[in-house]
Design an enzyme around this catalytic site. Structure first.
Site, short mmCIF file in Angstrom:
data_model
loop_
_atom_site.label_atom_id
_atom_site.label_comp_id
_atom_site.label_asym_id
_atom_site.label_seq_id
_atom_site.Cartn_x
_atom_site.Cartn_y
_atom_site.Cartn_z
N ASN A 5 0.86 -1.18 0.00
CA ASN A 5 0.00 0.00 0.00
C ASN A 5 0.90 1.23 0.00
O ASN A 5 1.40 1.67 1.03
CB ASN A 5 -0.92 -0.02 1.22
CG ASN A 5 -1.93 -1.15 1.13
OD1 ASN A 5 -2.89 -1.08 0.36
ND2 ASN A 5 -1.71 -2.21 1.91
N GLU A 6 1.11 1.77 -1.19
CA GLU A 6 2.04 2.87 -1.40
C GLU A 6 1.45 4.20 -0.91
O GLU A 6 0.24 4.29 -0.66
CB GLU A 6 2.35 2.99 -2.90
CG GLU A 6 2.83 1.70 -3.54
CD GLU A 6 4.29 1.44 -3.25
OE1 GLU A 6 5.13 1.99 -3.96
OE2 GLU A 6 4.57 0.71 -2.29
N PRO A 7 2.26 5.24 -0.77
CA PRO A 7 1.71 6.56 -0.46
C PRO A 7 0.59 6.92 -1.42
O PRO A 7 0.71 6.73 -2.64
CB PRO A 7 2.93 7.48 -0.64
CG PRO A 7 4.09 6.61 -0.31
CD PRO A 7 3.74 5.25 -0.83
#
Length: 663
Positions: free
Chosen positions: A183-185
């Site tokens: 879950n990336e920025p």
């Protein structure tokens, strides 16, 4: 034989009461800025064993109730110690996994059916293949499915989790950009299992597994934030100083989609488990005066004054009583009587770290110098994990030691062969083949046949394939040649250049073998031969590839064995740790700072540029887009600028060192 001494390095003594409070009141005072319950352990093993026991207890409780225990597990380095302890408990204490359901948190996409670098394979190697879990109870995202079916596939993955009553325990690491799973920025709080495009930082980190950024998949199927937060209990693990910045953001910062791990602040049963190194940016460890009364020592005082200077924009000698009182440092006024007294002490402490004589100045009073004057000249060994770390991290100091007539030896600990691109091999083979033909040696078929064989291998080489032993040898020769050229440029005789080729490194893969007695003996034999008065070792313990730490552990283990045997040479030897390739020493920890003039900085750059295979096309440049010479110069100039801002002498650049005292 002690092979993990680097893990016991504490740059300044952290009082146990900051991380192990005696009662609930003290804990509430110390942790009032922390928004997730956070436990700090003295070692990785201690923290990992605690989490493993918590997981084992949940498994056993579910067994007694006749129910499944559902675990969401990642790959990566952070949980590996937990997995090792769970395997031990399975084998030695009878912990059964027959009632355990495991969901792999993420998988790279796209993958080929025979991909060996999948996250699921890593999870199997670290845990699943070593316990009695039913294979039908293991679920993983499929990195090979067609794109047009991914949406439905992810929906069914969520359904399957819910069909078992949801996740009991989610185990997490934290990525370099604050991601949990992938879950990336920018990931939303309500996100579920989905296909996500990996950003450059995550791909760079994953390239350690896939070899190069080009071979690294561009996306991943990952559990979403809401899926993870749906777990009944969440543990986030982080070990090592390279995690410290993100842990502070996650635990003390605001909830933000720019740091997805901060979403754990919304969970009512989330826990963060970290070691002391990963805790170093938390307020109660880094700036304890902001939350409690302090046990002051020299380094903590220096840290506080440097922080106060940066906060007020003043040099040390201009700080006032008012500055101290208004910023939580009135205790220092009570201890020293006035700002003036504190200022003078810290100014002098920092002044005494600066020396243009890293090997000691002969025939001079060395009372306030970081290095002793005698003996002169000294025998010096510089240990370089890879064949370029010596010039990247301490090229200016190395050159100064040579110019000041010390007997300087450089020991290159590993071949560095996997960090050479295939095109470099082709270029050198072109030269050898051409040389063979030009100088009337064309009847010798060995070179031409080997040339054709290597060209064919590289042409047919697939992503993830290991290099042949011949190609690894050639890559090692390329790096040896570059190291010799740089050493000659720095006027080091080639008989003082040592290539140790430590066995732990020679796997041909990114994953190395554990350090062994053979590695330590090679280092020990060199030390016995030279009997140095000074040793320089890599202190880049946050090195993302881990090689620096292992190499330093080999040196420390060898020194420890010599100490146990009462080696006479060790009694007159000092050990200095350098940084520069991946980080720089914090000024409060610096014990020797060597100024570098503009001309010396240019010479240092030229030394680094001798390592041509490590320029733009090098496989392992890490997450920093700058080339190594650029990083090195920026860090050296940054250290000099900080000294200047604190009111000390102004230099073009400085290389910094911390002394290691054998335990």
């Amino acid at each position: 034989m002690k092979t993990n001494l680097s893990s016991q390095i504490t740059l300044h003594r952290v009082s146990p009461r900051y991380y192990r409070p005696e009662n609930a009141f003290e804990k509430s005072v110390l942790t009032r800025l922390e928004k997730i319950p956070t436990d700090i352990y003295e070692s990785v093993e201690e923290g990992a064993n605690y989490i493993a026991c918590e997981i084992a207890q949940t498994i056993r409780e579910k067994q007694k109730a006749g129910r499944f225990c559902v675990l969401a597990l990642p790959g990566g380095n952070s949980p590996s110690h937990v997995y090792s302890e769970l395997i031990r408990m399975h084998k030695e204490e009878g912990l059964s996994f027959r009632n355990v359901i495991v969901f792999n948190m993420y998988e790279y996409y796209p993958l080929t059916a025979d991909a060996i670098n999948s996250n699921f394979n890593a999870l199997k190697e670290m845990l699943l293949d070593h316990v009695d879990i039913d294979k039908q109870n293991i679920f993983t995202p499929d990195g090979t499915i067609a794109k047009d079916t991914i949406f439905e596939y992810c929906r069914l993955y969520e359904q399957r989790i819910e069909s078992f009553g949801g996740i009991d325990i989610a185990l997490l690491g934290i990525g370099r950009v604050g991601n949990i799973a992938f879950n990336e920025p920018g990931s939303r709080l309500n996100s579920t299992t989905r296909l996500i495009l990996l950003d450059n930082a995550s791909r760079n980190e994953a390239s350690k597994i896939f070899g190069t950024i080009e071979n690294t998949p561009i996306s991943s199927i990952t559990m979403g934030v809401s899926t993870i937060l749906g777990a009944k209990k969440v543990y986030l693990l982080a070990w090592g100083e390279n995690k410290a910045a993100m842990i502070k953001e996650c635990v003390e910062g605001p909830i933000s989609d720019t740091i997805p791990a901060s979403y754990l602040q919304t969970h009512n049963n989330a826990h963060v488990a970290i070691d002391l190194s990963a805790s170093m940016n938390l307020t109660r460890i880094q700036r304890p005066w902001l939350v409690t009364s302090c046990e002051w020592n020299d380094k903590l005082i220096r840290s506080a004054i440097v922080w106060l200077c940066q906060l007020t924009g003043k040099p040390i000698l201009k700080l006032t009583n008012k500055d101290y009182n208004e910023n939580g440092l009135s205790e220092l006024l009570a201890l020293f009587g006035s700002a003036y007294n504190v200022n003078i002490k810290i100014f002098n402490d920092l002044q005494h770290t600066i020396t243009g004589w890293p090997g000691g100045k002969p025939n001079a009073d060395d009372t306030y110098r970081p290095e002793r004057a005698k003996p002169y000249p000294k025998r010096v060994v510089i240990f370089s994990p890879h064949p370029d770390d010596d010039v990247i991290s301490m090229g200016g100091t190395l050159r100064r030691l040579v110019e000041q007539k010390h007997e300087v030896h450089v020991a290159y600990e590993t071949s560095g062969n996997i960090a050479v691109g295939d095109e470099e091999v082709v270029r050198f083979m072109h030269f050898i083949n051409g040389f063979n033909q030009i100088f009337n040696n064309s009847e010798d078929l060995v070179i031409s046949e080997k040339y054709a064989e290597i060209r064919k291998f590289l042409k047919e080489k697939k992503d993830g394939d290991m290099d042949s032993r011949d190609i690894l040898t050639i890559k090692g020769l390329i790096r040896r040649g570059e190291a010799r050229t740089a050493s000659s440029y720095n006027n080091i005789p080639l008989d003082r250049v040592h290539f140790l080729d430590l066995p732990f490194y020679e796997t041909g893969k990114i994953q190395k073998n554990p350090i062994s007695e053979a590695d330590v003996e090679i280092v020990r034999n060199l030390l016995r031969e030279i009997k140095p008065h000074q040793i320089f070792v890599a202190g880049d313990l946050a090195d993302p590839h881990g090689t620096h730490r292992v190499c330093t552990d080999a040196v420390f283990a060898a020194v420890d064995l010599e100490k146990e045997e009462g080696a006479k040479w060790l009694k007159d030897c000092r050990i200095w740790m350098y940084r520069g390739a991946w980080a720089e020493w914090e000024i409060e920890n610096i014990e020797m700072a060597v100024p570098i003039s503009p001309e010396e900085l240019r010479a240092k750059r030229n030394s680094i540029l001798k390592h041509q295979s490590q320029m733009e096309s090098a496989p392992f440049l890490g997450n920093d887009e700058r080339l190594f010479w650029q990083r090195s110069e920026d860090r050296n100039r940054g250290t000099a600028t900080l000294y200047d801002q604190l009111g000390l002498a102004s230099y073009e650049a400085m290389e910094a060192f911390v002394e290691y005292i054998p335990l």
